[in-house]
Design an enzyme around this catalytic site. Structure first.
Site, PDB file in Angstrom:
ATOM      1  N   ASP A   1       0.835  -1.208   0.000  1.00  0.00           N
ATOM      2  CA  ASP A   1       0.000   0.000   0.000  1.00  0.00           C
ATOM      3  C   ASP A   1       0.873   1.263   0.000  1.00  0.00           C
ATOM      4  O   ASP A   1       0.366   2.374  -0.096  1.00  0.00           O
ATOM      5  CB  ASP A   1      -1.018   0.001   1.151  1.00  0.00           C
ATOM      6  CG  ASP A   1      -0.383  -0.138   2.518  1.00  0.00           C
ATOM      7  OD1 ASP A   1       0.857  -0.210   2.614  1.00  0.00           O
ATOM      8  OD2 ASP A   1      -1.141  -0.174   3.516  1.00  0.00           O
TER       9      ASP A   1
ATOM     10  N   GLU B   1      -1.405  -5.491   8.551  1.00  0.00           N
ATOM     11  CA  GLU B   1      -0.639  -4.858   9.627  1.00  0.00           C
ATOM     12  C   GLU B   1      -1.414  -4.934  10.942  1.00  0.00           C
ATOM     13  O   GLU B   1      -2.625  -4.693  10.963  1.00  0.00           O
ATOM     14  CB  GLU B   1      -0.407  -3.367   9.311  1.00  0.00           C
ATOM     15  CG  GLU B   1       0.490  -3.128   8.137  1.00  0.00           C
ATOM     16  CD  GLU B   1       0.688  -1.640   7.834  1.00  0.00           C
ATOM     17  OE1 GLU B   1       0.478  -0.795   8.723  1.00  0.00           O
ATOM     18  OE2 GLU B   1       1.057  -1.344   6.686  1.00  0.00           O
TER      19      GLU B   1
ATOM     20  N   ASP C   1      -1.067  -6.225  -0.156  1.00  0.00           N
ATOM     21  CA  ASP C   1      -1.403  -5.562   1.111  1.00  0.00           C
ATOM     22  C   ASP C   1      -2.904  -5.333   1.196  1.00  0.00           C
ATOM     23  O   ASP C   1      -3.519  -4.916   0.206  1.00  0.00           O
ATOM     24  CB  ASP C   1      -0.747  -4.171   1.148  1.00  0.00           C
ATOM     25  CG  ASP C   1       0.529  -4.151   1.946  1.00  0.00           C
ATOM     26  OD1 ASP C   1       0.823  -5.137   2.650  1.00  0.00           O
ATOM     27  OD2 ASP C   1       1.240  -3.126   1.878  1.00  0.00           O
TER      28      ASP C   1
ATOM     29  N   GLU D   1       9.224  -4.512  10.234  1.00  0.00           N
ATOM     30  CA  GLU D   1       9.656  -3.224   9.679  1.00  0.00           C
ATOM     31  C   GLU D   1      10.199  -2.334  10.798  1.00  0.00           C
ATOM     32  O   GLU D   1       9.607  -2.230  11.878  1.00  0.00           O
ATOM     33  CB  GLU D   1       8.481  -2.512   8.976  1.00  0.00           C
ATOM     34  CG  GLU D   1       8.914  -1.148   8.418  1.00  0.00           C
ATOM     35  CD  GLU D   1       7.957  -0.544   7.394  1.00  0.00           C
ATOM     36  OE1 GLU D   1       6.906  -1.150   7.106  1.00  0.00           O
ATOM     37  OE2 GLU D   1       8.295   0.547   6.884  1.00  0.00           O
TER      38      GLU D   1
HETATM   39  O1  KIV Z   1       3.521  -1.117   1.476  1.00  0.00           O
HETATM   40  C1  KIV Z   1       4.674  -1.545   1.412  1.00  0.00           C
HETATM   41  O2  KIV Z   1       5.377  -1.335   0.425  1.00  0.00           O
HETATM   42  C2  KIV Z   1       5.177  -2.313   2.533  1.00  0.00           C
HETATM   43  C3  KIV Z   1       6.646  -2.434   2.753  1.00  0.00           C
HETATM   44  C4  KIV Z   1       6.916  -3.171   3.976  1.00  0.00           C
HETATM   45  C5  KIV Z   1       7.419  -3.059   1.700  1.00  0.00           C
HETATM   46  O3  KIV Z   1       4.396  -2.813   3.271  1.00  0.00           O
END
Ligand code: KIV
Length: 275
Positions: free
Chosen positions: A49, A120, A88, A187
């Site tokens: 995202d 997440e 994502d 991350e």
């Molecule tokens: O959105 C993204 O690019 C990510 C990074 C961790 C690569 O989630």
């Protein structure tokens, strides 16, 4: 040239089996052309995202819709044939309840053809992860610096810096593993914490700004190419200056058009031109 000898798309179980054997390589993409170029070199392609920021010029990852993620993921699936494709889930599309998460995750998987999804969240998200995994949705859990939590974190900052914060992230990792996540994306965490999690996790850890202690690494492709704009994180190593190449090509094109040097125009679409 390719770095691997695969002839078919890498599956989620094959990706998991790489832990302890071979470092996992990943880059982000959101167009079919970019996916085609990186496909021979990566194990999975992430439709991050972060596209909201690096592709659309928005100020955070919060403004990414389900329809946009589906469209970009379809493009990446169409452009690749060897890499596992992971998308994502956008902010607001899975946090409300396990049922809402399942509905939206199933829609992304069914309409895009991707192999897995990344969500997440800390321990509070683990029941949702379990709900999804039990219903056939492979989940990569993203912990540590979570860009969708930027307003709570007060910016894009490294996480787990003191003992208590680090213990909390370890606890998030354990909760997701218990829930059935097939991988953990770490991350913005320090090497010691990344090492501890990678050591106890039977599933591969993928790092971004999280040290070489992880089982694999992912980068935002625009950052690697020098196209990331003003917000490139400090840990990023730039491997090419594609920005300079694009500017040079545009400049040369503009100069040739202004000088009247544009021979291709005489053979437009293969049609003979007059004059
Ligand atoms: O959105 C993204 O690019 C990510 C990074 C961790 C690569 O989630």
């Amino acid at each position: 040239m390719s770095i691997h000898s695969r002839t078919r798309r890498l599956s989620v179980p094959q990706l998991v089996a790489m832990k302890g054997r071979q470092k996992i390589v990943s880059l982000t993409a959101y167009t079919s052309h970019m996916a085609r170029l990186m496909d021979p070199f990566v194990d999975f392609i992430l439709i991050g995202d972060s596209t909201a920021m690096v592709g659309y010029g928005r100020t955070s990852t919060l403004d990414m819709s389900l329809a946009e993620i589906i469209a970009h993921t379809r493009a990446v699936v169409a452009g690749s044939r060897l890499a596992c494709v992971i998308a994502d889930m956008p902010f607001g599309s899975y946090q409300e309840s396990p049922q809402q998460a399942y509905r939206n995750c199933a829609e992304v998987m069914a309409r895009s053809g991707c192999d897995a999804l990344k969500l997440e969240g800390g321990r509070a998200l683990a029941p949702t992860v379990e709900f999804l995994v039990q219903r056939g949705i492979p989940v990569m859990a993203h912990i540590g610096l979570m860009p969708q939590y930027v307003n709570q974190m007060g910016g894009f900052k490294a996480q787990g810096l003191d003992d208590e914060a680090a213990r909390k992230i370890e606890d998030d990792a354990r909760a997701h593993l218990d829930a059935g996540a097939f991988s953990l994306l770490l991350e913005g965490v320090a090497q010691g914490l990344a090492r501890r999690i990678s050591d106890f996790s039977p599933m591969p850890t993928i790092g971004i700004g999280a040290s070489p202690a992880c089982d694999g690494q992912v980068l935002v492709t625009e950052d690697l190419l020098g196209l990331g704009g003003p917000q490139v994180p400090r840990f990023v190593k730039q491997y090419a200056d594609a920005g300079a190449l694009i500017s040079q090509a545009c400049e040369r094109f503009a100069a040739e058009v202004r000088d009247g040097v544009f021979p291709e125009a005489r053979h437009c679409y293969g049609m003979p031109q007059e004059g």
